[in-house]
Design a protein around this motif. Structure first.
Motif, PDB file in Angstrom:
ATOM      1  N   SER A  59       0.841  -1.194   0.000  1.00 36.15           N
ATOM      2  CA  SER A  59       0.000   0.000   0.000  1.00 36.15           C
ATOM      3  C   SER A  59       0.879   1.248   0.000  1.00 36.15           C
ATOM      4  CB  SER A  59      -0.907   0.008   1.230  1.00 36.15           C
ATOM      5  OG  SER A  59      -0.137   0.226   2.402  1.00 36.15           O
ATOM      6  N   ALA A  60       0.298   2.357  -0.369  1.00 39.01           N
ATOM      7  CA  ALA A  60       1.024   3.630  -0.380  1.00 39.01           C
ATOM      8  C   ALA A  60       1.570   3.959   1.001  1.00 39.01           C
ATOM      9  CB  ALA A  60       0.096   4.742  -0.873  1.00 39.01           C
ATOM     10  N   GLU A  61       0.846   3.566   2.036  1.00 40.76           N
ATOM     11  CA  GLU A  61       1.261   3.854   3.405  1.00 40.76           C
ATOM     12  C   GLU A  61       2.533   3.095   3.790  1.00 40.76           C
ATOM     13  OE1 GLU A  61      -1.966   2.963   2.574  1.00 40.76           O
ATOM     14  OE2 GLU A  61      -2.669   5.045   2.616  1.00 40.76           O
ATOM     15  N   GLN A  62       2.810   1.981   3.132  1.00 48.13           N
ATOM     16  CA  GLN A  62       3.992   1.178   3.436  1.00 48.13           C
ATOM     17  C   GLN A  62       5.245   1.712   2.746  1.00 48.13           C
ATOM     18  OE1 GLN A  62       1.822  -2.543   2.166  1.00 48.13           O
ATOM     19  NE2 GLN A  62       3.120  -3.401   3.778  1.00 48.13           N
ATOM     20  N   LEU A  63       5.086   2.594   1.781  1.00 46.20           N
ATOM     21  CA  LEU A  63       6.195   3.022   0.937  1.00 46.20           C
ATOM     22  C   LEU A  63       6.718   4.405   1.284  1.00 46.20           C
ATOM     23  CD1 LEU A  63       4.686   1.891  -2.466  1.00 46.20           C
ATOM     24  CD2 LEU A  63       6.632   0.857  -1.292  1.00 46.20           C
ATOM     25  N   THR A  64       7.991   4.612   1.002  1.00 45.26           N
ATOM     26  CA  THR A  64       8.592   5.941   0.998  1.00 45.26           C
ATOM     27  C   THR A  64       9.033   6.206  -0.435  1.00 45.26           C
ATOM     28  OG1 THR A  64      10.840   5.139   1.395  1.00 45.26           O
ATOM     29  CG2 THR A  64       9.493   5.645   3.359  1.00 45.26           C
ATOM     30  N   GLU A  65       9.346   7.451  -0.759  1.00 43.47           N
ATOM     31  CA  GLU A  65       9.809   7.760  -2.107  1.00 43.47           C
ATOM     32  C   GLU A  65      11.099   7.001  -2.418  1.00 43.47           C
ATOM     33  OE1 GLU A  65       9.966  11.878  -3.218  1.00 43.47           O
ATOM     34  OE2 GLU A  65       8.048  12.292  -2.274  1.00 43.47           O
ATOM     35  N   ASP A  66      12.021   6.944  -1.443  1.00 39.17           N
ATOM     36  CA  ASP A  66      13.278   6.220  -1.656  1.00 39.17           C
ATOM     37  C   ASP A  66      13.021   4.740  -1.898  1.00 39.17           C
ATOM     38  OD1 ASP A  66      14.884   8.455  -1.425  1.00 39.17           O
ATOM     39  OD2 ASP A  66      15.489   8.043   0.649  1.00 39.17           O
ATOM     40  N   ALA A  67      12.160   4.139  -1.087  1.00 41.89           N
ATOM     41  CA  ALA A  67      11.873   2.709  -1.249  1.00 41.89           C
ATOM     42  C   ALA A  67      11.250   2.435  -2.613  1.00 41.89           C
ATOM     43  CB  ALA A  67      10.946   2.222  -0.139  1.00 41.89           C
ATOM     44  N   LEU A  68      10.319   3.276  -3.033  1.00 40.18           N
ATOM     45  CA  LEU A  68       9.677   3.094  -4.331  1.00 40.18           C
ATOM     46  C   LEU A  68      10.703   3.211  -5.457  1.00 40.18           C
ATOM     47  CD1 LEU A  68       7.070   2.602  -5.883  1.00 40.18           C
ATOM     48  CD2 LEU A  68       6.672   5.074  -5.862  1.00 40.18           C
ATOM     49  N   ALA A  69      11.596   4.171  -5.361  1.00 41.60           N
ATOM     50  CA  ALA A  69      12.630   4.338  -6.384  1.00 41.60           C
ATOM     51  C   ALA A  69      13.556   3.123  -6.428  1.00 41.60           C
ATOM     52  CB  ALA A  69      13.425   5.608  -6.118  1.00 41.60           C
ATOM     53  N   ILE A  70      13.936   2.612  -5.271  1.00 41.78           N
ATOM     54  CA  ILE A  70      14.816   1.444  -5.207  1.00 41.78           C
ATOM     55  C   ILE A  70      14.119   0.220  -5.806  1.00 41.78           C
ATOM     56  CG2 ILE A  70      15.922  -0.187  -3.616  1.00 41.78           C
ATOM     57  CD1 ILE A  70      16.560   2.322  -1.849  1.00 41.78           C
ATOM     58  N   LEU A  71      12.841   0.038  -5.499  1.00 40.17           N
ATOM     59  CA  LEU A  71      12.098  -1.096  -6.060  1.00 40.17           C
ATOM     60  C   LEU A  71      12.018  -0.988  -7.582  1.00 40.17           C
ATOM     61  CD1 LEU A  71       9.204  -1.427  -3.462  1.00 40.17           C
ATOM     62  CD2 LEU A  71      11.227  -2.888  -3.688  1.00 40.17           C
ATOM     63  N   HIS A  72      11.709   0.207  -8.080  1.00 40.25           N
ATOM     64  CA  HIS A  72      11.624   0.394  -9.529  1.00 40.25           C
ATOM     65  C   HIS A  72      12.968   0.135 -10.204  1.00 40.25           C
ATOM     66  CE1 HIS A  72       7.618   1.660 -10.655  1.00 40.25           C
ATOM     67  NE2 HIS A  72       7.563   2.514  -9.652  1.00 40.25           N
ATOM     68  N   ALA A  73      14.055   0.442  -9.522  1.00 44.57           N
ATOM     69  CA  ALA A  73      15.390   0.309 -10.118  1.00 44.57           C
ATOM     70  C   ALA A  73      15.912  -1.121 -10.109  1.00 44.57           C
ATOM     71  CB  ALA A  73      16.378   1.201  -9.372  1.00 44.57           C
ATOM     72  N   ASP A  74      15.324  -1.981  -9.317  1.00 44.66           N
ATOM     73  CA  ASP A  74      15.856  -3.331  -9.166  1.00 44.66           C
ATOM     74  C   ASP A  74      15.521  -4.189 -10.388  1.00 44.66           C
ATOM     75  OD1 ASP A  74      16.225  -6.098  -8.422  1.00 44.66           O
ATOM     76  OD2 ASP A  74      16.385  -5.384  -6.366  1.00 44.66           O
ATOM     77  N   PRO A  75      16.526  -4.690 -11.091  1.00 42.53           N
ATOM     78  CA  PRO A  75      16.261  -5.479 -12.289  1.00 42.53           C
ATOM     79  C   PRO A  75      15.777  -6.904 -11.993  1.00 42.53           C
ATOM     80  CG  PRO A  75      18.610  -5.373 -11.879  1.00 42.53           C
ATOM     81  CD  PRO A  75      17.952  -4.476 -10.858  1.00 42.53           C
ATOM     82  N   HIS A  76      15.793  -7.318 -10.725  1.00 43.80           N
ATOM     83  CA  HIS A  76      15.410  -8.685 -10.377  1.00 43.80           C
ATOM     84  C   HIS A  76      13.926  -8.841 -10.044  1.00 43.80           C
ATOM     85  CE1 HIS A  76      19.775  -8.421  -9.472  1.00 43.80           C
ATOM     86  NE2 HIS A  76      19.742  -9.474 -10.262  1.00 43.80           N
ATOM     87  N   ILE A  77      13.221  -7.740  -9.935  1.00 48.56           N
ATOM     88  CA  ILE A  77      11.782  -7.778  -9.646  1.00 48.56           C
ATOM     89  C   ILE A  77      11.060  -6.873 -10.643  1.00 48.56           C
ATOM     90  CG2 ILE A  77      11.960  -8.364  -7.195  1.00 48.56           C
ATOM     91  CD1 ILE A  77      11.733  -5.386  -6.546  1.00 48.56           C
ATOM     92  N   ARG A  78       9.750  -7.057 -10.746  1.00 46.74           N
ATOM     93  CA  ARG A  78       8.924  -6.206 -11.598  1.00 46.74           C
ATOM     94  C   ARG A  78       7.929  -5.472 -10.706  1.00 46.74           C
ATOM     95  NH1 ARG A  78       6.951  -9.840 -14.895  1.00 46.74           N
ATOM     96  NH2 ARG A  78       4.912  -9.960 -13.954  1.00 46.74           N
ATOM     97  N   VAL A  79       7.870  -4.158 -10.842  1.00 47.45           N
ATOM     98  CA  VAL A  79       6.996  -3.333 -10.017  1.00 47.45           C
ATOM     99  C   VAL A  79       5.927  -2.705 -10.904  1.00 47.45           C
ATOM    100  CG1 VAL A  79       6.873  -1.360  -8.455  1.00 47.45           C
ATOM    101  CG2 VAL A  79       8.892  -2.828  -8.446  1.00 47.45           C
ATOM    102  N   THR A  80       4.682  -2.885 -10.523  1.00 49.25           N
ATOM    103  CA  THR A  80       3.558  -2.300 -11.247  1.00 49.25           C
ATOM    104  C   THR A  80       2.816  -1.367 -10.310  1.00 49.25           C
ATOM    105  OG1 THR A  80       3.332  -4.364 -12.484  1.00 49.25           O
ATOM    106  CG2 THR A  80       1.485  -2.821 -12.573  1.00 49.25           C
ATOM    107  N   GLU A  81       2.664  -0.117 -10.732  1.00 40.29           N
ATOM    108  CA  GLU A  81       1.884   0.829  -9.932  1.00 40.29           C
ATOM    109  C   GLU A  81       0.411   0.555 -10.198  1.00 40.29           C
ATOM    110  OE1 GLU A  81       3.230   4.838 -10.461  1.00 40.29           O
ATOM    111  OE2 GLU A  81       5.261   4.321  -9.851  1.00 40.29           O
ATOM    112  N   ASN A  82      -0.353   0.408  -9.115  1.00 36.81           N
ATOM    113  CA  ASN A  82      -1.766   0.074  -9.234  1.00 36.81           C
ATOM    114  C   ASN A  82      -2.579   1.312  -9.543  1.00 36.81           C
ATOM    115  OD1 ASN A  82      -1.197  -2.623  -8.533  1.00 36.81           O
ATOM    116  ND2 ASN A  82      -1.226  -2.089  -6.382  1.00 36.81           N
TER     117      ASN A  82
END
Length: 141
Positions: A33-56
């Motif tokens: 959820s948005a409440e679980q995320l910070t801007e830094d965490a979201l950026a790190i997740l998006h940058a990681d080539p080992h996972i796929r992140v989809t914004e809902n």
């Protein structure tokens, strides 16, 4: 006005759990959820080539009372980090999150890396990340 972070679905294709940005992802999909995320965490997740992140989209959010601040939406930029050097991925992610018009100062790229703490890149790391960012950022829409 504070910008609301999106909720996301993280897909871990590995057959084992994976740790990134303070989260543990089991194999398969995990919703954050948005409440679980910070801007830094979201950026790190998006940058990681080992996972796929989809914004809902807002319709996928658990609460129908959720709203989206469309006034804060600017030019859409896309960045595929699969070929990014792993040691620069967190720096590139911070750049992607801030969408700078010019090469940022090293201090502006400081972020929290799990297990390490606050990290500020060297000038050489910043320059290499900036070069990669400039060569791989794509404007969409």
């Amino acid at each position: 006005m504070e910008t609301r972070l999106p909720s996301v679905t993280v897909h871990n294709p590995r057959q084992q759990h994976y740790h990134r940005a303070g989260f543990k992802f089991e194999s398969g999909k995990t919703k954050l959820s948005a409440e679980q995320l910070t801007e830094d965490a979201l950026a790190i997740l998006h940058a990681d080539p080992h996972i796929r992140v989809t914004e809902n989209s807002p319709s996928e959010l658990p609460s129908q009372r959720a709203s989206v601040d469309t006034s804060s939406v600017g030019d859409d930029l896309a960045l595929d980090l699969r070929d990014a050097p792993e040691e620069l991925a967190h720096i590139i992610a911070v750049m992607y999150a801030s969408k700078p018009d010019a090469k940022p100062n090293c201090a502006d790229l400081t972020c929290h890396v799990q297990g390490v703490g606050e990290v500020t890149p060297s000038a050489a790391e910043r320059d290499a990340a900036w070069k990669w960012y400039q060569e791989n950022i794509v404007k969409v829409g």
